[in-house]
Motif scaffolding. Sequence first.
Motif, PDB file in Angstrom:
ATOM      1  N   ASP A  93      -2.437   4.138   5.124  1.00  0.00           N
ATOM      2  CA  ASP A  93      -1.373   3.753   4.187  1.00  0.00           C
ATOM      3  C   ASP A  93      -1.912   3.735   2.758  1.00  0.00           C
ATOM      4  OD1 ASP A  93       0.315   3.518   6.304  1.00  0.00           O
ATOM      5  OD2 ASP A  93       0.356   1.332   6.344  1.00  0.00           O
ATOM      6  N   LYS A  94      -3.115   3.151   2.578  1.00  0.00           N
ATOM      7  CA  LYS A  94      -3.718   3.056   1.242  1.00  0.00           C
ATOM      8  C   LYS A  94      -3.992   4.459   0.701  1.00  0.00           C
ATOM      9  CE  LYS A  94      -7.353   0.938  -1.481  1.00  0.00           C
ATOM     10  NZ  LYS A  94      -7.667   2.149  -2.269  1.00  0.00           N
ATOM     11  N   LYS A  95      -4.515   5.338   1.599  1.00  0.00           N
ATOM     12  CA  LYS A  95      -4.811   6.708   1.179  1.00  0.00           C
ATOM     13  C   LYS A  95      -3.515   7.402   0.771  1.00  0.00           C
ATOM     14  CE  LYS A  95      -7.164  10.963   2.425  1.00  0.00           C
ATOM     15  NZ  LYS A  95      -6.153  11.866   1.882  1.00  0.00           N
ATOM     16  N   LYS A 109      -0.301   9.583  -3.419  1.00  0.00           N
ATOM     17  CA  LYS A 109       0.975   9.666  -4.127  1.00  0.00           C
ATOM     18  C   LYS A 109       0.775   9.311  -5.597  1.00  0.00           C
ATOM     19  CE  LYS A 109       5.810   8.320  -4.088  1.00  0.00           C
ATOM     20  NZ  LYS A 109       5.921   8.193  -5.559  1.00  0.00           N
ATOM     21  N   ALA A 110       0.007   8.240  -5.842  1.00  0.00           N
ATOM     22  CA  ALA A 110      -0.251   7.815  -7.224  1.00  0.00           C
ATOM     23  C   ALA A 110      -0.958   8.944  -7.987  1.00  0.00           C
ATOM     24  CB  ALA A 110      -1.098   6.548  -7.236  1.00  0.00           C
ATOM     25  N   ALA A 111      -1.943   9.563  -7.326  1.00  0.00           N
ATOM     26  CA  ALA A 111      -2.688  10.663  -7.962  1.00  0.00           C
ATOM     27  C   ALA A 111      -1.742  11.848  -8.229  1.00  0.00           C
ATOM     28  CB  ALA A 111      -3.843  11.097  -7.068  1.00  0.00           C
ATOM     29  N   LYS A 153       0.551  10.971 -11.066  1.00  0.00           N
ATOM     30  CA  LYS A 153      -0.207  11.011 -12.330  1.00  0.00           C
ATOM     31  C   LYS A 153      -0.383  12.465 -12.777  1.00  0.00           C
ATOM     32  CE  LYS A 153      -4.476   9.112 -14.284  1.00  0.00           C
ATOM     33  NZ  LYS A 153      -5.751   8.469 -13.949  1.00  0.00           N
ATOM     34  N   LYS A 154      -0.740  13.341 -11.799  1.00  0.00           N
ATOM     35  CA  LYS A 154      -0.942  14.758 -12.112  1.00  0.00           C
ATOM     36  C   LYS A 154       0.376  15.380 -12.566  1.00  0.00           C
ATOM     37  CE  LYS A 154      -2.717  19.140 -10.380  1.00  0.00           C
ATOM     38  NZ  LYS A 154      -1.631  19.962 -10.876  1.00  0.00           N
ATOM     39  N   ALA A 155       1.464  15.057 -11.858  1.00  0.00           N
ATOM     40  CA  ALA A 155       2.785  15.594 -12.226  1.00  0.00           C
ATOM     41  C   ALA A 155       3.154  15.154 -13.641  1.00  0.00           C
ATOM     42  CB  ALA A 155       3.831  15.124 -11.218  1.00  0.00           C
TER      43      ALA A 155
END
Length: 154
Positions: free
Chosen positions: A83-85, A90-92, A95-97
Amino acid sequence: KAAADKKGADDKAAADKKAAADKAVADKAVADKKAAGDKAAAEQKAAADKAASDKKVADEKAASEKKAADKAAADKKDKAAADKKGADDKAAADKKAAADKAVADKAVADKKAAGDKAAAEQKAAADKAASDKKVADEKAASEKKAADKAAADK
């Protein structure tokens, strides 16, 4: 004497008979005691064996339950890690988007600014050319007028 001998023989027979009866009672008591001891020992051994068997079953059950609990805890830990991964990924990605969008937006803005600048420069050049032509036209008209006047004077 014969009577005395008979009495002696009878007394001996009676004593032997009593001794044999006493021995039989004593032997039976010993045998009974031994049988009771053997029975008690067998019952004690059976109880000890059952207790050992029950303990083994209980230990195996406890071990199996611990293993199941450990597996559940490990699975829970794995799920939390997954879940954390997922959240980190998703956060990464977000951020990239966002960074990609910022780059694209800047490129669009830069292109528009460059277009606006080029259009402004083009308009300024066109305005200057028109102004220069007007000045040249006026100068030519004025020179023509002067030449006409000179020709009329002549």
